[in-house]
Motif scaffolding. Structure first.
Motif, PDB file in Angstrom:
ATOM      1  N   TYR A   2       0.813  -1.222   0.000  1.00  0.00           N
ATOM      2  CA  TYR A   2       0.000   0.000   0.000  1.00  0.00           C
ATOM      3  C   TYR A   2       0.845   1.270   0.000  1.00  0.00           C
ATOM      4  O   TYR A   2       0.417   2.300  -0.525  1.00  0.00           O
ATOM      5  N   LYS A  30       1.592   5.092  -2.634  1.00  0.00           N
ATOM      6  CA  LYS A  30       1.342   6.455  -2.157  1.00  0.00           C
ATOM      7  C   LYS A  30       2.500   7.372  -2.566  1.00  0.00           C
ATOM      8  O   LYS A  30       2.282   8.511  -2.992  1.00  0.00           O
ATOM      9  N   THR A  34      -2.280   8.470 -10.008  1.00  0.00           N
ATOM     10  CA  THR A  34      -2.497   7.431  -9.010  1.00  0.00           C
ATOM     11  C   THR A  34      -1.838   6.131  -9.433  1.00  0.00           C
ATOM     12  O   THR A  34      -2.043   5.649 -10.545  1.00  0.00           O
ATOM     13  N   GLN A  61     -11.344   7.235   5.716  1.00  0.00           N
ATOM     14  CA  GLN A  61     -10.113   7.694   5.078  1.00  0.00           C
ATOM     15  C   GLN A  61      -9.540   8.866   5.863  1.00  0.00           C
ATOM     16  O   GLN A  61     -10.114   9.953   5.898  1.00  0.00           O
ATOM     17  N   ASP A  62      -8.414   8.641   6.509  1.00  0.00           N
ATOM     18  CA  ASP A  62      -7.691   9.696   7.212  1.00  0.00           C
ATOM     19  C   ASP A  62      -6.306   9.151   7.559  1.00  0.00           C
ATOM     20  O   ASP A  62      -5.873   8.141   6.988  1.00  0.00           O
ATOM     21  N   GLU A  63      -5.606   9.802   8.484  1.00  0.00           N
ATOM     22  CA  GLU A  63      -4.260   9.360   8.835  1.00  0.00           C
ATOM     23  C   GLU A  63      -4.258   7.982   9.489  1.00  0.00           C
ATOM     24  O   GLU A  63      -3.251   7.259   9.450  1.00  0.00           O
ATOM     25  N   PHE A 118      -6.680   5.473   8.838  1.00  0.00           N
ATOM     26  CA  PHE A 118      -7.238   4.450   7.952  1.00  0.00           C
ATOM     27  C   PHE A 118      -7.064   4.896   6.496  1.00  0.00           C
ATOM     28  O   PHE A 118      -7.759   5.806   6.037  1.00  0.00           O
ATOM     29  N   ASN A 119      -6.147   4.255   5.786  1.00  0.00           N
ATOM     30  CA  ASN A 119      -5.910   4.706   4.406  1.00  0.00           C
ATOM     31  C   ASN A 119      -5.297   3.631   3.510  1.00  0.00           C
ATOM     32  O   ASN A 119      -4.813   3.943   2.437  1.00  0.00           O
ATOM     33  N   THR A 136      -6.022   1.444   1.045  1.00  0.00           N
ATOM     34  CA  THR A 136      -7.051   1.040   0.083  1.00  0.00           C
ATOM     35  C   THR A 136      -6.447   0.871  -1.298  1.00  0.00           C
ATOM     36  O   THR A 136      -5.522   1.596  -1.678  1.00  0.00           O
ATOM     37  N   TYR A 168     -16.600   9.579   1.824  1.00  0.00           N
ATOM     38  CA  TYR A 168     -15.514   9.312   2.766  1.00  0.00           C
ATOM     39  C   TYR A 168     -15.803  10.003   4.098  1.00  0.00           C
ATOM     40  O   TYR A 168     -16.463  11.054   4.147  1.00  0.00           O
ATOM     41  N   SER A 177     -13.972  10.488   8.358  1.00  0.00           N
ATOM     42  CA  SER A 177     -12.790  10.340   9.197  1.00  0.00           C
ATOM     43  C   SER A 177     -13.180   9.910  10.603  1.00  0.00           C
ATOM     44  O   SER A 177     -13.829  10.680  11.323  1.00  0.00           O
ATOM     45  N   GLY A 215      -4.585   0.619   8.202  1.00  0.00           N
ATOM     46  CA  GLY A 215      -3.825   1.864   8.282  1.00  0.00           C
ATOM     47  C   GLY A 215      -2.977   1.858   9.537  1.00  0.00           C
ATOM     48  O   GLY A 215      -2.334   0.864   9.874  1.00  0.00           O
TER      49      GLY A 215
END
Length: 432
Positions: A43, A47, A56, A246-248, A250-251, A253, A269, A271, A289
């Motif tokens: 993952y 990034k 992406t 989705q945030d610091e 949990f990410n 994906t 989404y 947080s 995450g």
């Protein structure tokens, strides 16, 4: 004809990620549209790719994906770019079983050349034997060039250049060691954080690479015919409401997992760190995450925790998401933080132990594939795997990995790939 290639190395730690990022940024700065890919389930590297290329990054994994799906992904995203670059995984020939799913196997499947990055810090003419072996071990691939990393003098490079020439592999240049371009790491790999100026690091890596590597020679060495491709379907088949954490915290994906979910309806989404209200949703997806790095903030968001306890829809939770749904998470110092409490599990960052590998989960007649990669552990082994659930590794050995499955929840330490298996996921979750 377009440049298309895979960046590989004899072993991890040779610098292929840094070289990949430098190439992506250098080619982007030259005005080219460059599409990054990552071999394997990682993952974090994608990034960094996305940041470096402005496009992406897409995972390509021969264990988790059906072959036709993988080929369609590669050809479609490549068709939209001027240059396609795949970063390999581990050593060139390292796979789940022997070479299965390795960088070499992927290069052979896609019929693209390999650029080899060799850590030559403590190596001279012996590089010839190494390169000869890599060139001839698996004739189905072509090594189109070699970049020698951690080489500090022109005289050292001349010896290595002669070694490559004697084997018949073009030497594309060398990179002196430069600590300023080192990317910080975390226990799950190289990490992106708000505290580090990664654009500056990647720009420095690109400057360093272009000062020592002939990019035009590299691009000429890696030209391959472009393949016609069609765009993946994008029209939703149903109108479920899907909310993704989705945030610091949990990410983790996969792009194609989200694209597949979008076939079921609109994706929004939220947080768990900062939002005090859950979105209206029929399906909540809690990916993995770093929840262990944000435990006080997650525990303090009591409003959202209570809403999750009262939530009546379907939930898919993977790794960190599964930990969050448990009763508590214990940090490295032994402090326990209360979490959602929907699952009868407690996890801990004490006595860390790496759990790593591909996984195949059988629930009834449905099979999903994914991988497991974590250091946290259950405080006590839970007995939550139903008799109709089997978990296998890449060698088809049965594992005791716990899986929590009800009519509305699927949760485990596994990260799933369902970009080509959406029907199976719907069946397991009981979605219409």
């Amino acid at each position: 004809m377009k440049p298309q290639f895979l960046i590989a190395a004899p072993h991890s730690g040779a610098g292929k990620t840094t070289v990949t990022l430098a190439l992506l940024r250098a080619l982007r700065r030259s005005g080219r549209k460059v599409q990054p890919f990552k071999c394997g389930p990682d993952y974090l590297d994608p990034k960094h790719h996305t940041l470096a290329a402005g496009q992406t990054s897409v995972n390509l994994d021969q264990y988790m994906m059906q072959e036709q799906h993988l080929l369609e992904l590669y050809h479609w995203y490549s068709s939209q770019a001027d240059v396609s670059i795949i970063e390999g995984v581990m050593g060139l020939f390292d796979g789940a079983r022997k070479m299965e799913g390795s960088s070499a196997a992927l290069a052979a499947l896609l019929d693209i050349p390999v650029i080899l990055v060799v850590n030559a810090k403590a190596m001279a003419y012996s590089a010839a034997a190494l390169l000869y072996g890599y060139k001839h071990f698996f004739p189905e691939i072509q090594i189109a060039g070699v970049i020698f990393n951690f080489v500090n003098t022109p005289s050292h490079y001349r010896i290595l250049e002669e070694a490559a020439a004697d084997v018949g592999i073009p030497a594309l240049g060398y990179l002196p060691e430069q600590p300023e371009v080192k990317i910080p790491s975390r226990h799950l790999g190289l990490h992106i954080s708000a505290e580090t100026d990664y654009d500056k690091i990647i720009d420095a890596a690109a400057d360093h690479l272009t000062a020592h590597i002939d990019l035009e020679q590299l691009l000429q060495q890696t030209l391959r015919p472009a393949v016609a491709a069609t765009a993946p379907a994008t029209t939703p088949s149903t109108q479920l409401r899907i909310a993704v954490a989705q945030d610091e915290a949990f990410n983790f994906t996969y792009r194609e997992n989200i694209n597949a979910l979008s076939q079921l309806g609109p994706v929004t989404y939220f947080s768990p760190l900062t939002d005090t209200a859950l979105p209206e949703a029929d399906l909540l997806y809690l990916p993995g995450g770093y929840p262990e790095l944000h435990l006080p903030q997650l525990a303090a968001n009591r409003t959202l925790l209570e809403q999750l306890r009262q939530y009546k829809g379907h939930i898919l939770a993977e790794c960190g998401g599964m930990m969050y749904l448990g009763e508590s998470i214990v940090d490295e110092n032994g402090t326990a933080y209360p979490m959602v409490g929907l699952l009868p599990v407690q996890t801990s960052m004490q006595r860390k132990k790496l759990s790593l590998g591909y996984r195949e989960i059988h629930i009834g007649d449905v099979v999903l594939r994914g991988h497991e990669f974590h250091y946290s552990q259950f405080t006590t082994p839970p007995d939550i795997t139903q008799t109709d659930i089997r978990v296998l590794n890449a060698r088809n050995e049965i594992l005791t990995t716990p899986v929590f499955h009800t009519s509305s929840i699927l949760a485990s330490y596994m990260h799933f790939y369902w970009g080509d298996q959406l029907t199976g996921l719907k069946t397991i979750l009981g979605l219409p």
